[in-house]
Design a protein around this motif. Sequence first.
Motif, PDB file in Angstrom:
ATOM      1  N   LYS A   7       1.108  -1.403  -0.128  1.00  0.00           N
ATOM      2  CA  LYS A   7       0.265  -0.258  -0.317  1.00  0.00           C
ATOM      3  C   LYS A   7       0.736   1.471   0.288  1.00  0.00           C
ATOM      4  O   LYS A   7       0.688   2.578  -0.825  1.00  0.00           O
ATOM      5  CB  LYS A   7      -1.073   0.192   1.565  1.00  0.00           C
ATOM      6  N   LEU A   8       1.557   1.181   0.451  1.00  0.00           N
ATOM      7  CA  LEU A   8       3.026   2.215   0.750  1.00  0.00           C
ATOM      8  C   LEU A   8       3.600   2.504  -0.480  1.00  0.00           C
ATOM      9  O   LEU A   8       3.388   3.857  -1.010  1.00  0.00           O
ATOM     10  CB  LEU A   8       3.812   1.998   2.371  1.00  0.00           C
ATOM     11  N   TRP A   9       3.755   1.446  -0.995  1.00  0.00           N
ATOM     12  CA  TRP A   9       4.720   1.587  -2.190  1.00  0.00           C
ATOM     13  C   TRP A   9       3.606   2.035  -3.467  1.00  0.00           C
ATOM     14  O   TRP A   9       3.824   2.809  -4.572  1.00  0.00           O
ATOM     15  CB  TRP A   9       5.178  -0.052  -2.897  1.00  0.00           C
ATOM     16  N   LEU A  10       2.864   1.482  -3.479  1.00  0.00           N
ATOM     17  CA  LEU A  10       1.235   2.258  -3.926  1.00  0.00           C
ATOM     18  C   LEU A  10       1.320   3.828  -4.382  1.00  0.00           C
ATOM     19  O   LEU A  10       0.964   4.399  -5.284  1.00  0.00           O
ATOM     20  CB  LEU A  10       0.743   1.443  -4.430  1.00  0.00           C
ATOM     21  N   LEU A  11       1.418   3.744  -2.595  1.00  0.00           N
ATOM     22  CA  LEU A  11       0.985   5.591  -2.901  1.00  0.00           C
ATOM     23  C   LEU A  11       2.232   5.895  -3.254  1.00  0.00           C
ATOM     24  O   LEU A  11       1.284   7.257  -3.802  1.00  0.00           O
ATOM     25  CB  LEU A  11       0.525   5.338  -1.142  1.00  0.00           C
ATOM     26  N   ILE A  12       2.695   5.606  -3.038  1.00  0.00           N
ATOM     27  CA  ILE A  12       4.528   6.644  -3.533  1.00  0.00           C
ATOM     28  C   ILE A  12       4.533   6.486  -5.115  1.00  0.00           C
ATOM     29  O   ILE A  12       4.498   7.829  -5.108  1.00  0.00           O
ATOM     30  CB  ILE A  12       5.872   5.977  -3.346  1.00  0.00           C
ATOM     31  N   VAL A  13       4.043   5.385  -5.506  1.00  0.00           N
ATOM     32  CA  VAL A  13       4.199   5.584  -7.160  1.00  0.00           C
ATOM     33  C   VAL A  13       2.949   6.262  -7.665  1.00  0.00           C
ATOM     34  O   VAL A  13       2.697   7.332  -9.122  1.00  0.00           O
ATOM     35  CB  VAL A  13       3.417   4.247  -7.263  1.00  0.00           C
ATOM     36  N   LEU A  14       2.129   7.004  -7.155  1.00  0.00           N
ATOM     37  CA  LEU A  14       0.564   7.474  -7.327  1.00  0.00           C
ATOM     38  C   LEU A  14       0.406   8.932  -6.732  1.00  0.00           C
ATOM     39  O   LEU A  14       1.165   9.599  -8.052  1.00  0.00           O
ATOM     40  CB  LEU A  14      -0.518   7.584  -6.506  1.00  0.00           C
ATOM     41  N   PHE A  15       1.457   8.879  -5.598  1.00  0.00           N
ATOM     42  CA  PHE A  15       2.203  10.470  -6.005  1.00  0.00           C
ATOM     43  C   PHE A  15       3.085  10.645  -7.009  1.00  0.00           C
ATOM     44  O   PHE A  15       3.772  11.932  -7.817  1.00  0.00           O
ATOM     45  CB  PHE A  15       2.789  10.819  -4.859  1.00  0.00           C
ATOM     46  N   LEU A  16       3.408   9.641  -7.299  1.00  0.00           N
ATOM     47  CA  LEU A  16       5.026  10.472  -8.282  1.00  0.00           C
ATOM     48  C   LEU A  16       4.021  10.624  -9.469  1.00  0.00           C
ATOM     49  O   LEU A  16       4.440  11.388 -10.831  1.00  0.00           O
ATOM     50  CB  LEU A  16       5.782   9.272  -9.015  1.00  0.00           C
TER      51      LEU A  16
END
Length: 462
Positions: A7-16
């Motif tokens: 979930k954290l990685w997905l959040l970072i990808v979405l942010f980028l």
Amino acid sequence: MKKLSSKLWLLIVLFLSATVIFMYIFTNFLYEQLYVEDTKATMIETGEKLQAKYAGGKVSEELIADIEAFAAYSNIEIFAVRNPRELSACVPFEIDYDALIGTDERQQLLSGKAITKIGYEERFERQIISVILPFTDQNRLEGIIYLYYPLAKISELAKEEVILLSTGAIMFLLVAAFFVYQGMRKILQPLENLHQAVNQMTKGDYDVRVNVSLNDEIGHLSSAFNQMADAIQRDDEAQKSFLATVSHELRTPISYVKGYSEAIQKGLIEEEKREEAIQLIVREAARMERLTNELMQLARKENVQQEAQYDMLVLAETIRDALRLVSQKVTAKNIKLVLRLNEDIIVIGDEEKLKQVFINIIENAIHYSYEQSNIIIESDIVQSQAVLTVTDYGIGIPSEDLPHVTERFYRVNKARSRSDGGSGLGLSIVEQIVKQHKGNLKIASKLGEGTSVFITLPLMEE
């Protein structure tokens, strides 16, 4: 923890991704606002300077020559014509005169205003920005100045910087990914430790604890887990100790009852001693009954008071009822009771349960008092609460035992208590009942001098 990390990685990808989209939109905004607007402003400014050379009347060949000479040194394509239809012969692409200067545009030129147009031109494979300024004299359009400039693409503007920017972006993402990974490991490691500790605890390992190294939400959660583990461990130890004590307490009377019953059954006890054996069996059976009743009472939930019958009680009368039930024990030890009771105190409570409390406290006072001594029983109102005080002048309680006397099965004099049938549950039950009545139990004592028990109960609200 894999789900959380995903979930954290997905959040970072979405942010980028959101950042890339924002930068794309922002870059186009800068392109429009800075480059295109700056080019248009420069062309209008250049055209107005050339327009100022016109002095009126017919557009002269000299003026057209001057403008063409200026255009030769400018990066903007500039043409001056008397008839706008002549532009087709000047510019290297097709011009639709009617689309270029329609009725509205002609009125705009006659009023002395510039016309700006931006459109795609296939010959140049890019957007073309054009500016038209009029030569007007006495409300007549004598000619125009036509300026055009092929707009550069964004990729062309940053042609040299694209590789540098791309390389920098890739390096940044790699470094960011590394530090994000390390940061996530550091952040999630306490949660992983906590998860492992929970698994160990579910398997019955109550000694497990987690290291608290952070002073944030995870650190607070770890501290709360350790506190919960301490409480569970204490409760587990108390439960084991409780069961062991109950087993021990029941083992003795059961062994007596079993042993003497078998002896009587097999005729191993002489006739003259059989009555004594039967009395011992009855006594031990009564002891087991009393113990099981007390255990059942302690096992009830704290909200049991909701099922009890609460009435208005005159405290002095309830105390006297309890005293009548222990009068024989008072007489047996030749103890004098000194009563100082406030007859006006009224409380709300369960009469039978409060009577059980008073009997237990008074019996303890009698039991541990010296013969021919006094027991003072007082009731009064202190700070809007009813306070019952029972004071004896007996053997007292050692200071190291005093904090534990309300614990289950705790005995100050273990040998004496067991021999006289005491279970060590009386004061635990007293404390439970007092708490059910929203009261408080306090005990003060000095070894060899005596003990005072203070029971505080709420008064009936007027």
